[in-house]
Design a protein around this motif. Structure first.
Motif, PDB file in Angstrom:
ATOM      1  N   ARG A  51       0.629  -1.647  -0.356  1.00  0.00           N
ATOM      2  CA  ARG A  51       0.134   0.047  -0.485  1.00  0.00           C
ATOM      3  C   ARG A  51       0.763   1.091  -0.008  1.00  0.00           C
ATOM      4  O   ARG A  51       1.051   2.015   0.955  1.00  0.00           O
ATOM      5  CB  ARG A  51      -1.234   0.030   1.369  1.00  0.00           C
ATOM      6  N   VAL A  52       1.880   1.391  -0.891  1.00  0.00           N
ATOM      7  CA  VAL A  52       2.411   2.355  -1.260  1.00  0.00           C
ATOM      8  C   VAL A  52       1.635   3.852  -0.878  1.00  0.00           C
ATOM      9  O   VAL A  52       2.286   4.837  -0.457  1.00  0.00           O
ATOM     10  CB  VAL A  52       3.255   2.863  -2.352  1.00  0.00           C
ATOM     11  N   GLY A  53       0.604   4.068  -1.698  1.00  0.00           N
ATOM     12  CA  GLY A  53      -0.268   5.645  -1.346  1.00  0.00           C
ATOM     13  C   GLY A  53      -0.784   5.562  -0.127  1.00  0.00           C
ATOM     14  O   GLY A  53      -0.084   6.852   0.879  1.00  0.00           O
ATOM     15  N   GLN A  54      -1.063   4.948   0.869  1.00  0.00           N
ATOM     16  CA  GLN A  54      -0.985   4.914   2.313  1.00  0.00           C
ATOM     17  C   GLN A  54       0.130   5.688   3.132  1.00  0.00           C
ATOM     18  O   GLN A  54      -0.024   5.805   3.544  1.00  0.00           O
ATOM     19  CB  GLN A  54      -2.139   3.662   2.686  1.00  0.00           C
ATOM     20  N   TRP A  55       1.111   4.482   3.249  1.00  0.00           N
ATOM     21  CA  TRP A  55       2.328   4.790   3.801  1.00  0.00           C
ATOM     22  C   TRP A  55       2.966   6.345   2.822  1.00  0.00           C
ATOM     23  O   TRP A  55       3.533   6.979   4.393  1.00  0.00           O
ATOM     24  CB  TRP A  55       3.321   3.856   3.494  1.00  0.00           C
ATOM     25  N   THR A  56       2.533   6.576   1.697  1.00  0.00           N
ATOM     26  CA  THR A  56       3.414   7.879   1.787  1.00  0.00           C
ATOM     27  C   THR A  56       2.341   8.869   2.108  1.00  0.00           C
ATOM     28  O   THR A  56       2.589   9.741   2.433  1.00  0.00           O
ATOM     29  CB  THR A  56       3.239   8.036   0.035  1.00  0.00           C
ATOM     30  N   ALA A  57       0.941   8.909   2.384  1.00  0.00           N
ATOM     31  CA  ALA A  57      -0.217  10.191   2.984  1.00  0.00           C
ATOM     32  C   ALA A  57       0.334   9.506   4.558  1.00  0.00           C
ATOM     33  O   ALA A  57       0.465  10.900   4.904  1.00  0.00           O
ATOM     34  CB  ALA A  57      -1.665   9.170   1.909  1.00  0.00           C
ATOM     35  N   ALA A  58       0.812   8.351   5.311  1.00  0.00           N
ATOM     36  CA  ALA A  58       1.346   8.893   6.333  1.00  0.00           C
ATOM     37  C   ALA A  58       2.016   9.508   6.849  1.00  0.00           C
ATOM     38  O   ALA A  58       2.301  10.344   7.902  1.00  0.00           O
ATOM     39  CB  ALA A  58       1.097   7.077   7.038  1.00  0.00           C
ATOM     40  N   VAL A  59       2.954   9.170   5.954  1.00  0.00           N
ATOM     41  CA  VAL A  59       4.877   9.848   5.822  1.00  0.00           C
ATOM     42  C   VAL A  59       4.147  11.166   6.102  1.00  0.00           C
ATOM     43  O   VAL A  59       5.090  12.274   6.887  1.00  0.00           O
ATOM     44  CB  VAL A  59       6.051   9.173   5.183  1.00  0.00           C
ATOM     45  N   ALA A  60       3.706  11.640   4.784  1.00  0.00           N
ATOM     46  CA  ALA A  60       3.627  13.016   4.711  1.00  0.00           C
ATOM     47  C   ALA A  60       2.777  13.778   5.834  1.00  0.00           C
ATOM     48  O   ALA A  60       2.893  14.649   6.199  1.00  0.00           O
ATOM     49  CB  ALA A  60       2.649  13.773   3.998  1.00  0.00           C
ATOM     50  N   VAL A  61       1.457  12.545   6.302  1.00  0.00           N
ATOM     51  CA  VAL A  61       0.470  13.822   7.369  1.00  0.00           C
ATOM     52  C   VAL A  61       1.944  13.426   8.906  1.00  0.00           C
ATOM     53  O   VAL A  61       1.827  14.762   9.315  1.00  0.00           O
ATOM     54  CB  VAL A  61      -0.655  12.648   7.911  1.00  0.00           C
ATOM     55  N   LEU A  62       2.218  12.215   9.165  1.00  0.00           N
ATOM     56  CA  LEU A  62       3.904  12.260  10.457  1.00  0.00           C
ATOM     57  C   LEU A  62       4.713  13.974   9.867  1.00  0.00           C
ATOM     58  O   LEU A  62       4.921  14.670  10.973  1.00  0.00           O
ATOM     59  CB  LEU A  62       4.200  11.767  10.628  1.00  0.00           C
ATOM     60  N   VAL A  63       4.796  14.786   8.838  1.00  0.00           N
ATOM     61  CA  VAL A  63       5.910  15.290   8.160  1.00  0.00           C
ATOM     62  C   VAL A  63       4.702  16.308   8.410  1.00  0.00           C
ATOM     63  O   VAL A  63       5.408  17.628   9.240  1.00  0.00           O
ATOM     64  CB  VAL A  63       6.479  15.388   7.207  1.00  0.00           C
TER      65      VAL A  63
ATOM     66  N   ALA B 248       4.661  16.930  12.757  1.00  0.00           N
ATOM     67  CA  ALA B 248       6.226  17.805  13.287  1.00  0.00           C
ATOM     68  C   ALA B 248       6.422  18.928  12.902  1.00  0.00           C
ATOM     69  O   ALA B 248       6.883  19.695  14.198  1.00  0.00           O
ATOM     70  CB  ALA B 248       6.866  16.227  12.819  1.00  0.00           C
ATOM     71  N   LEU B 249       5.793  19.854  12.158  1.00  0.00           N
ATOM     72  CA  LEU B 249       6.353  21.023  11.468  1.00  0.00           C
ATOM     73  C   LEU B 249       5.113  21.663  12.108  1.00  0.00           C
ATOM     74  O   LEU B 249       6.317  22.948  12.976  1.00  0.00           O
ATOM     75  CB  LEU B 249       5.748  21.104  10.195  1.00  0.00           C
ATOM     76  N   ALA B 250       4.524  21.316  12.582  1.00  0.00           N
ATOM     77  CA  ALA B 250       3.379  22.039  13.101  1.00  0.00           C
ATOM     78  C   ALA B 250       3.085  22.206  14.550  1.00  0.00           C
ATOM     79  O   ALA B 250       3.672  23.734  15.360  1.00  0.00           O
ATOM     80  CB  ALA B 250       1.841  21.946  13.078  1.00  0.00           C
ATOM     81  N   VAL B 251       4.399  21.166  15.201  1.00  0.00           N
ATOM     82  CA  VAL B 251       4.202  21.163  16.458  1.00  0.00           C
ATOM     83  C   VAL B 251       5.542  21.829  16.673  1.00  0.00           C
ATOM     84  O   VAL B 251       6.053  22.537  17.590  1.00  0.00           O
ATOM     85  CB  VAL B 251       4.862  19.236  17.335  1.00  0.00           C
ATOM     86  N   ASN B 252       6.614  21.925  16.360  1.00  0.00           N
ATOM     87  CA  ASN B 252       7.772  22.413  16.119  1.00  0.00           C
ATOM     88  C   ASN B 252       7.571  24.255  15.755  1.00  0.00           C
ATOM     89  O   ASN B 252       8.156  24.913  17.025  1.00  0.00           O
ATOM     90  CB  ASN B 252       9.184  21.939  14.633  1.00  0.00           C
ATOM     91  N   SER B 253       6.875  24.466  14.929  1.00  0.00           N
ATOM     92  CA  SER B 253       6.011  26.162  14.960  1.00  0.00           C
ATOM     93  C   SER B 253       5.563  26.811  16.111  1.00  0.00           C
ATOM     94  O   SER B 253       5.982  27.817  16.501  1.00  0.00           O
ATOM     95  CB  SER B 253       5.474  25.852  13.625  1.00  0.00           C
ATOM     96  N   VAL B 254       4.880  25.211  17.078  1.00  0.00           N
ATOM     97  CA  VAL B 254       4.105  25.976  18.696  1.00  0.00           C
ATOM     98  C   VAL B 254       5.404  25.727  19.121  1.00  0.00           C
ATOM     99  O   VAL B 254       5.393  26.817  19.837  1.00  0.00           O
ATOM    100  CB  VAL B 254       2.656  25.247  17.972  1.00  0.00           C
ATOM    101  N   LEU B 255       6.495  24.864  19.686  1.00  0.00           N
ATOM    102  CA  LEU B 255       6.981  24.952  20.385  1.00  0.00           C
ATOM    103  C   LEU B 255       8.139  26.294  20.662  1.00  0.00           C
ATOM    104  O   LEU B 255       8.383  26.730  21.243  1.00  0.00           O
ATOM    105  CB  LEU B 255       7.456  23.920  20.599  1.00  0.00           C
ATOM    106  N   ARG B 256       8.770  26.185  18.909  1.00  0.00           N
ATOM    107  CA  ARG B 256       9.418  27.301  19.217  1.00  0.00           C
ATOM    108  C   ARG B 256       9.428  28.323  18.322  1.00  0.00           C
ATOM    109  O   ARG B 256      10.431  29.899  18.430  1.00  0.00           O
ATOM    110  CB  ARG B 256      10.727  26.923  18.005  1.00  0.00           C
TER     111      ARG B 256
END
Length: 285
Positions: free
Chosen positions: A29-41, A44-52
Protein backbone atom coordinates in the motif's frame (compact mmCIF):
# COMPACT_ATOMS: atom_id res chain seq x y z
CA UNK A 1 -7.61 -48.39 -9.29
CA UNK A 2 -10.69 -48.53 -7.07
CA UNK A 3 -13.76 -46.35 -7.50
CA UNK A 4 -13.01 -44.54 -4.19
CA UNK A 5 -9.51 -43.64 -5.37
CA UNK A 6 -10.85 -42.33 -8.68
CA UNK A 7 -13.44 -40.20 -6.84
CA UNK A 8 -10.81 -38.67 -4.56
CA UNK A 9 -8.53 -37.94 -7.50
CA UNK A 10 -11.38 -36.20 -9.35
CA UNK A 11 -12.32 -34.11 -6.30
CA UNK A 12 -8.74 -33.01 -5.52
CA UNK A 13 -7.70 -29.70 -7.13
CA UNK A 14 -4.92 -29.58 -9.68
CA UNK A 15 -2.07 -28.36 -7.44
CA UNK A 16 1.29 -27.67 -9.07
CA UNK A 17 4.29 -29.60 -7.78
CA UNK A 18 6.08 -26.37 -6.76
CA UNK A 19 3.08 -25.10 -4.71
CA UNK A 20 4.96 -25.73 -1.46
CA UNK A 21 7.60 -23.19 -2.50
CA UNK A 22 5.09 -20.34 -3.03
CA UNK A 23 5.02 -17.41 -0.55
CA UNK A 24 2.08 -15.22 0.41
CA UNK A 25 3.21 -11.64 -0.10
CA UNK A 26 1.17 -8.88 1.59
CA UNK A 27 -0.27 -6.25 -0.69
CA UNK A 28 1.89 -3.15 -0.94
CA UNK A 29 0.00 0.00 0.00
CA UNK A 30 2.44 2.60 -1.25
CA UNK A 31 -0.14 5.38 -1.39
CA UNK A 32 -1.29 4.88 2.21
CA UNK A 33 2.25 4.87 3.58
CA UNK A 34 3.17 7.92 1.54
CA UNK A 35 0.15 9.78 2.88
CA UNK A 36 0.98 8.68 6.44
CA UNK A 37 4.55 9.94 6.16
CA UNK A 38 3.34 13.25 4.71
CA UNK A 39 0.87 13.69 7.57
CA UNK A 40 3.55 12.95 10.18
CA UNK A 41 5.94 15.43 8.58
CA UNK A 42 3.25 18.16 8.54
CA UNK A 43 2.34 17.37 12.15
CA UNK A 44 5.98 17.56 13.23
CA UNK A 45 6.37 20.91 11.47
CA UNK A 46 3.22 22.26 13.16
CA UNK A 47 4.33 21.12 16.64
CA UNK A 48 7.81 22.53 16.05
CA UNK A 49 6.39 25.88 14.96
CA UNK A 50 4.25 26.09 18.10
CA UNK A 51 7.02 25.11 20.50
CA UNK A 52 9.72 27.28 18.92
CA UNK A 53 7.58 30.34 18.18
CA UNK A 54 8.58 33.01 20.72
CA UNK A 55 5.24 34.79 20.24
CA UNK A 56 3.51 32.10 22.30
CA UNK A 57 5.64 33.12 25.31
CA UNK A 58 5.51 29.75 27.04
CA UNK A 59 7.32 31.15 30.07
CA UNK A 60 4.39 33.55 30.59
CA UNK A 61 1.95 30.65 30.12
CA UNK A 62 3.73 28.73 32.88
CA UNK A 63 3.71 31.82 35.11
CA UNK A 64 -0.06 32.34 34.94
CA UNK A 65 -1.17 28.72 34.54
CA UNK A 66 -1.88 28.10 38.24
CA UNK A 67 -2.47 31.62 39.51
CA UNK A 68 -5.36 32.16 41.92
CA UNK A 69 -7.44 34.14 39.41
CA UNK A 70 -7.15 31.46 36.73
CA UNK A 71 -7.94 28.63 39.17
CA UNK A 72 -11.02 30.51 40.46
CA UNK A 73 -12.21 30.91 36.89
CA UNK A 74 -11.55 27.22 36.21
CA UNK A 75 -13.52 26.22 39.32
CA UNK A 76 -16.49 28.36 38.28
CA UNK A 77 -16.38 26.83 34.79
CA UNK A 78 -16.42 23.29 36.22
CA UNK A 79 -19.17 24.15 38.71
CA UNK A 80 -21.29 25.78 36.03
CA UNK A 81 -20.83 22.79 33.71
CA UNK A 82 -21.87 20.30 36.40
CA UNK A 83 -24.93 22.28 37.51
CA UNK A 84 -26.13 22.95 33.96
CA UNK A 85 -25.71 19.31 32.90
CA UNK A 86 -27.51 17.98 35.98
CA UNK A 87 -30.43 20.39 35.76
CA UNK A 88 -30.55 20.17 31.97
CA UNK A 89 -30.86 16.39 31.94
CA UNK A 90 -33.46 16.36 34.70
CA UNK A 91 -35.60 18.81 32.76
CA UNK A 92 -34.75 17.04 29.50
CA UNK A 93 -35.89 13.67 30.91
CA UNK A 94 -39.22 15.23 31.91
CA UNK A 95 -39.61 16.73 28.45
CA UNK A 96 -38.77 13.38 26.83
CA UNK A 97 -41.36 11.61 28.99
CA UNK A 98 -43.94 14.23 28.01
CA UNK A 99 -43.02 13.82 24.33
CA UNK A 100 -43.54 10.05 24.57
CA UNK A 101 -46.78 10.25 26.54
CA UNK A 102 -50.20 9.59 25.06
CA UNK A 103 -51.45 13.02 26.13
CA UNK A 104 -51.54 15.33 23.07
CA UNK A 105 -51.18 18.47 25.22
CA UNK A 106 -47.99 17.21 26.89
CA UNK A 107 -46.59 16.07 23.53
CA UNK A 108 -47.31 19.45 21.94
CA UNK A 109 -45.83 21.46 24.81
CA UNK A 110 -42.69 19.31 24.85
CA UNK A 111 -42.27 19.59 21.08
CA UNK A 112 -42.80 23.37 21.25
CA UNK A 113 -40.19 23.77 23.99
CA UNK A 114 -37.57 21.81 22.06
CA UNK A 115 -38.37 23.69 18.86
CA UNK A 116 -38.15 27.12 20.53
CA UNK A 117 -34.94 26.68 22.52
CA UNK A 118 -33.13 24.93 19.69
CA UNK A 119 -34.08 27.77 17.35
CA UNK A 120 -32.72 30.66 19.43
CA UNK A 121 -28.91 30.99 19.62
CA UNK A 122 -27.56 30.55 23.12
CA UNK A 123 -25.92 33.99 23.06
CA UNK A 124 -29.27 35.61 22.31
CA UNK A 125 -30.91 33.63 25.12
CA UNK A 126 -28.28 34.75 27.63
CA UNK A 127 -28.60 38.39 26.60
CA UNK A 128 -32.40 38.19 26.87
CA UNK A 129 -32.21 36.75 30.38
CA UNK A 130 -29.54 39.28 31.33
CA UNK A 131 -31.90 42.09 30.29
CA UNK A 132 -35.05 40.49 31.67
CA UNK A 133 -35.47 43.51 33.96
CA UNK A 134 -36.51 45.57 30.95
CA UNK A 135 -39.51 43.26 30.48
CA UNK A 136 -40.30 42.38 34.09
CA UNK A 137 -38.87 44.95 36.53
CA UNK A 138 -40.29 43.00 39.48
CA UNK A 139 -41.08 39.33 40.13
CA UNK A 140 -43.17 38.53 43.22
CA UNK A 141 -42.42 41.98 44.59
CA UNK A 142 -38.63 41.57 44.24
CA UNK A 143 -36.62 43.67 41.83
CA UNK A 144 -35.39 41.51 38.97
CA UNK A 145 -31.97 43.14 39.05
CA UNK A 146 -31.51 41.99 42.65
CA UNK A 147 -32.98 38.54 41.96
CA UNK A 148 -31.04 37.54 38.83
CA UNK A 149 -27.31 38.09 39.05
CA UNK A 150 -24.90 37.17 36.22
CA UNK A 151 -24.22 33.66 37.55
CA UNK A 152 -27.94 32.97 38.05
CA UNK A 153 -28.66 34.21 34.53
CA UNK A 154 -25.94 31.93 33.19
CA UNK A 155 -27.39 28.90 35.00
CA UNK A 156 -30.94 29.61 33.81
CA UNK A 157 -30.01 30.36 30.21
CA UNK A 158 -27.64 27.43 29.77
CA UNK A 159 -29.96 24.98 31.55
CA UNK A 160 -32.99 25.84 29.43
CA UNK A 161 -30.87 25.57 26.29
CA UNK A 162 -29.29 22.29 27.39
CA UNK A 163 -32.64 20.73 28.32
CA UNK A 164 -33.90 21.05 24.75
CA UNK A 165 -31.02 18.93 23.45
CA UNK A 166 -31.05 16.55 26.42
CA UNK A 167 -34.74 15.85 25.77
CA UNK A 168 -33.97 14.58 22.28
CA UNK A 169 -31.02 12.52 23.50
CA UNK A 170 -33.12 10.82 26.18
CA UNK A 171 -36.05 10.33 23.82
CA UNK A 172 -33.78 8.75 21.21
CA UNK A 173 -32.27 6.42 23.82
CA UNK A 174 -35.68 5.25 25.01
CA UNK A 175 -36.91 4.67 21.46
CA UNK A 176 -33.80 2.56 20.75
CA UNK A 177 -35.00 -0.09 23.22
CA UNK A 178 -36.85 -2.88 21.48
CA UNK A 179 -40.58 -2.85 22.22
CA UNK A 180 -40.45 -6.60 22.85
CA UNK A 181 -38.29 -6.02 25.93
CA UNK A 182 -41.02 -3.89 27.53
CA UNK A 183 -43.74 -6.37 26.58
CA UNK A 184 -41.71 -9.22 28.07
CA UNK A 185 -41.32 -7.25 31.32
CA UNK A 186 -45.07 -6.63 31.37
CA UNK A 187 -45.69 -10.34 30.87
CA UNK A 188 -43.49 -11.06 33.89
CA UNK A 189 -45.69 -8.77 35.98
CA UNK A 190 -43.04 -6.13 36.70
CA UNK A 191 -44.33 -2.77 37.86
CA UNK A 192 -44.00 0.28 35.62
CA UNK A 193 -41.20 1.70 37.76
CA UNK A 194 -39.23 -1.57 37.74
CA UNK A 195 -39.70 -1.91 33.98
CA UNK A 196 -38.18 1.50 33.42
CA UNK A 197 -35.43 1.16 36.02
CA UNK A 198 -34.35 -2.45 35.37
CA UNK A 199 -35.21 -3.02 31.69
CA UNK A 200 -35.55 0.19 29.69
CA UNK A 201 -32.98 2.52 31.27
CA UNK A 202 -29.92 0.17 31.22
CA UNK A 203 -30.49 -0.55 27.52
CA UNK A 204 -31.29 3.06 26.68
CA UNK A 205 -28.04 4.21 28.31
CA UNK A 206 -26.09 2.55 25.50
CA UNK A 207 -27.56 5.10 23.13
CA UNK A 208 -27.71 7.98 25.61
CA UNK A 209 -24.12 7.97 26.92
CA UNK A 210 -22.22 8.83 23.68
CA UNK A 211 -24.26 11.95 22.76
CA UNK A 212 -24.53 12.90 26.44
CA UNK A 213 -20.74 12.76 26.71
CA UNK A 214 -20.43 15.00 23.68
CA UNK A 215 -22.97 17.38 25.24
CA UNK A 216 -20.95 17.49 28.47
CA UNK A 217 -17.77 18.42 26.63
CA UNK A 218 -19.68 20.91 24.48
CA UNK A 219 -21.21 22.47 27.60
CA UNK A 220 -17.80 22.79 29.23
CA UNK A 221 -16.51 24.73 26.24
CA UNK A 222 -19.81 26.52 25.73
CA UNK A 223 -19.66 28.04 29.21
CA UNK A 224 -17.01 30.41 27.84
CA UNK A 225 -19.87 32.34 26.25
CA UNK A 226 -20.99 33.57 29.69
CA UNK A 227 -18.01 35.93 29.64
CA UNK A 228 -20.21 38.32 27.62
CA UNK A 229 -22.38 38.87 30.72
CA UNK A 230 -19.37 39.35 33.01
CA UNK A 231 -19.41 35.91 34.66
CA UNK A 232 -15.84 35.30 35.81
CA UNK A 233 -15.33 31.89 34.28
CA UNK A 234 -11.99 30.65 32.95
CA UNK A 235 -12.05 32.73 29.77
CA UNK A 236 -13.21 35.91 31.52
CA UNK A 237 -10.49 35.46 34.17
CA UNK A 238 -7.69 35.34 31.61
CA UNK A 239 -9.26 38.26 29.76
CA UNK A 240 -9.06 40.36 32.91
CA UNK A 241 -5.37 39.55 33.15
CA UNK A 242 -4.44 40.31 29.55
CA UNK A 243 -6.45 43.52 29.57
CA UNK A 244 -4.03 44.62 32.28
CA UNK A 245 -0.78 43.09 30.95
CA UNK A 246 -1.52 43.12 27.18
CA UNK A 247 -0.12 39.57 26.95
CA UNK A 248 -3.05 38.31 24.92
CA UNK A 249 -1.64 35.20 23.23
CA UNK A 250 -0.02 33.54 26.28
CA UNK A 251 -3.13 34.13 28.43
CA UNK A 252 -5.36 32.66 25.73
CA UNK A 253 -3.01 29.68 25.64
CA UNK A 254 -3.50 29.28 29.41
CA UNK A 255 -7.25 28.93 28.84
CA UNK A 256 -6.67 26.66 25.83
CA UNK A 257 -4.45 24.24 27.74
CA UNK A 258 -6.87 24.06 30.68
CA UNK A 259 -9.85 23.39 28.38
CA UNK A 260 -7.83 20.70 26.60
CA UNK A 261 -6.83 18.98 29.83
CA UNK A 262 -10.34 18.94 31.26
CA UNK A 263 -11.97 17.73 28.03
CA UNK A 264 -9.35 14.97 27.79
CA UNK A 265 -10.23 13.75 31.29
CA UNK A 266 -13.94 13.85 30.44
CA UNK A 267 -13.26 11.93 27.23
CA UNK A 268 -11.54 9.14 29.20
CA UNK A 269 -14.48 8.98 31.60
CA UNK A 270 -16.90 8.79 28.68
CA UNK A 271 -14.94 5.88 27.19
CA UNK A 272 -15.17 3.79 30.36
CA UNK A 273 -18.82 4.69 30.89
CA UNK A 274 -19.65 3.59 27.33
CA UNK A 275 -17.78 0.34 27.88
CA UNK A 276 -19.69 -0.26 31.11
CA UNK A 277 -23.11 0.08 29.49
CA UNK A 278 -22.01 -1.88 26.41
CA UNK A 279 -21.37 -5.04 28.43
CA UNK A 280 -22.97 -8.08 26.89
CA UNK A 281 -23.38 -6.47 23.48
CA UNK A 282 -21.25 -6.92 20.40
CA UNK A 283 -20.01 -3.33 20.71
CA UNK A 284 -18.27 -4.22 23.98
CA UNK A 285 -16.23 -6.79 22.11
Amino acid sequence: MSSDTLAKAAAAPDIPEHAADLRIVPQRRVGQWTAAVAVLVLLALAVNSVLRNDAFQWDVVAEYFTTAAVLRGLWLTLWLTAVVMALGFVLGALLAAARLSSNPVLRSVSWGYVWLFRSIPILVQLLLWFNIGALYPQILGVRTVDLLGPVTVAVIGLTLHEAAYAAEVVRGGILSVDRGQIEAAQALGLSRWRRWWRIVLPQAMRSIVPPAGNMLIGTLKGTSIVSVIAVQDLLYSVQLVYHRTYEVIPLLMVATVWYTLVTSVLGVGQYYLERHYARGSERSR
